[in-house]
Design an enzyme around this catalytic site. Structure first.
Site, PDB file in Angstrom:
ATOM      1  N   LYS A  15       0.849  -1.206   0.000  1.00  0.00           N
ATOM      2  CA  LYS A  15       0.000   0.000   0.000  1.00  0.00           C
ATOM      3  C   LYS A  15       0.882   1.253   0.000  1.00  0.00           C
ATOM      4  O   LYS A  15       1.956   1.229  -0.582  1.00  0.00           O
ATOM      5  CB  LYS A  15      -0.977  -0.039   1.186  1.00  0.00           C
ATOM      6  CG  LYS A  15      -1.732  -1.361   1.224  1.00  0.00           C
ATOM      7  CD  LYS A  15      -2.918  -1.359   2.141  1.00  0.00           C
ATOM      8  CE  LYS A  15      -3.611  -2.707   2.070  1.00  0.00           C
ATOM      9  NZ  LYS A  15      -4.825  -2.769   2.859  1.00  0.00           N
ATOM     10  N   HIS A 100      -8.515  -2.737  -6.227  1.00  0.00           N
ATOM     11  CA  HIS A 100      -8.482  -2.894  -4.768  1.00  0.00           C
ATOM     12  C   HIS A 100      -9.586  -2.037  -4.151  1.00  0.00           C
ATOM     13  O   HIS A 100      -9.879  -0.946  -4.649  1.00  0.00           O
ATOM     14  CB  HIS A 100      -7.107  -2.478  -4.230  1.00  0.00           C
ATOM     15  CG  HIS A 100      -6.922  -2.840  -2.790  1.00  0.00           C
ATOM     16  ND1 HIS A 100      -7.488  -2.099  -1.776  1.00  0.00           N
ATOM     17  CD2 HIS A 100      -6.293  -3.875  -2.206  1.00  0.00           C
ATOM     18  CE1 HIS A 100      -7.184  -2.667  -0.622  1.00  0.00           C
ATOM     19  NE2 HIS A 100      -6.471  -3.751  -0.849  1.00  0.00           N
ATOM     20  N   GLU A 102      -9.658  -0.177  -1.692  1.00  0.00           N
ATOM     21  CA  GLU A 102      -9.244   1.181  -1.317  1.00  0.00           C
ATOM     22  C   GLU A 102      -9.260   2.102  -2.524  1.00  0.00           C
ATOM     23  O   GLU A 102      -9.572   3.289  -2.405  1.00  0.00           O
ATOM     24  CB  GLU A 102      -7.856   1.128  -0.648  1.00  0.00           C
ATOM     25  CG  GLU A 102      -7.965   0.554   0.767  1.00  0.00           C
ATOM     26  CD  GLU A 102      -6.728  -0.152   1.279  1.00  0.00           C
ATOM     27  OE1 GLU A 102      -5.647  -0.005   0.666  1.00  0.00           O
ATOM     28  OE2 GLU A 102      -6.837  -0.862   2.286  1.00  0.00           O
ATOM     29  N   GLY A 176      -7.371  -4.629   7.005  1.00  0.00           N
ATOM     30  CA  GLY A 176      -6.714  -3.736   7.957  1.00  0.00           C
ATOM     31  C   GLY A 176      -7.426  -3.597   9.281  1.00  0.00           C
ATOM     32  O   GLY A 176      -7.114  -2.717  10.073  1.00  0.00           O
ATOM     33  N   SER A 208      -6.677  -8.960   6.634  1.00  0.00           N
ATOM     34  CA  SER A 208      -6.094  -9.311   7.942  1.00  0.00           C
ATOM     35  C   SER A 208      -5.494 -10.716   7.980  1.00  0.00           C
ATOM     36  O   SER A 208      -5.512 -11.370   9.024  1.00  0.00           O
ATOM     37  CB  SER A 208      -7.109  -9.120   9.067  1.00  0.00           C
ATOM     38  OG  SER A 208      -7.518  -7.753   9.126  1.00  0.00           O
TER      39      SER A 208
END
Ligand code: PGA
Length: 246
Positions: A15, A100, A102, A176, A208
């Site tokens: 990231k 992704h 995000e 996350g 995670s």
């Protein structure tokens, strides 16, 4: 192809983390471990764009592959701040993550845009790691399978096959957060992707994943590896996940 014949992939998604010096050390550390062990999976590192050349140099001659975190659909042009798939290939990438969650959230990327990016990756001879996954609200509303089915159909180009595409199932609520999906939740979605996705495609779980839960996650049917965020920033932890593929 049966899942047992599919070579898993463990991909580290750094990231927006890392400055040159520490990142060079981390990449060298992973590359050295990969050079000196008998790997039961493919390994990739996807650093931020600023570190691609640093990591490319650090992993040179090792089995570790390089990946980008996003690409623009066009090969070149007036797109300030963007990076094309061709540029990623030029610097030594084998993979690129597209879609992704995000990026879908931060940059409003739609399935149609993700599909164009994956097609761009294919044009540049990169393997597209196409990410899909439901939000917590979508799961709570009982829409998980509908959402991932729609994302899969909308984000994966027609020519996608096991050689040029990897699907990553990443429940948004597990990314996350330290909250991993249960084996049953992962199994349900991966079975659907196996049924609907390109034949023999690798299906990664992300959200995670860490040194402690990797073995259990990798034992879930139709899980062919992991896309690892936070835990890929520490060599020991990342390597434990790689070793969990045995
Ligand atoms: P995480 O991120 O492992 O930190 O949850 C995974 C991902 O977003 O790819």
């Amino acid at each position: 192809m049966a899942d047992k014949d599919i070579r898993p992939l463990i991909a580290g998604n750094w990231k927006m983390n890392g400055l040159k010096q520490v990142s060079r050390g981390l990449a060298r550390d992973v590359a050295e471990r990969a050079r000196t062990s008998r790997l039961a999976c493919d390994v990739a590192i996807c650093p931020p764009a600023t570190l691609l050349s640093v990591v490319a140099e650090a992993i040179e001659g090792s089995p570790v592959a390089l990946g980008g975190q996003d690409c623009h659909p066009e090969p070149a042009g007036a797109h300030t701040g963007d990076t094309s798939a061709e540029m990623l290939a030029d610097i030594g990438c084998r993979y690129v993550i597209v879609g992704h969650s995000e990026r879908r959230a931060d940059h409003g990327e739609t399935d149609a845009m993700v599909r164009k990016k994956a097609a761009a990756a294919h044009r540049a001879k990169l393997i597209a790691i196409v990410c899909i996954g439901e939000t917590l609200a979508e799961r709570d509303a009982g829409n998980t399978i509908a959402v991932v089915t729609r994302q899969l159909a909308g984000s994966v180009p027609e020519n996608a096959c096991a050689a040029n595409t990897v699907i990553a199932y990443e429940p948004v609520w597990a990314i996350g957060t330290g909250r991993t999906a249960t084996a049953a939740q992962i199994a349900e979605v991966h079975a659907k992707i196996r049924a609907d996705g390109p034949a023999g495609v690798r299906i990664l779980y992300g959200g995670s994943a860490n040194a402690k839960n990797a073995r259990d996650i990798l034992a879930v049917p139709h899980v062919n590896g992991a896309l690892v965020g936070g835990a890929s920033l520490k060599a020991d932890e990342f390597w434990t996940i790689v070793e969990s593929c045995r």
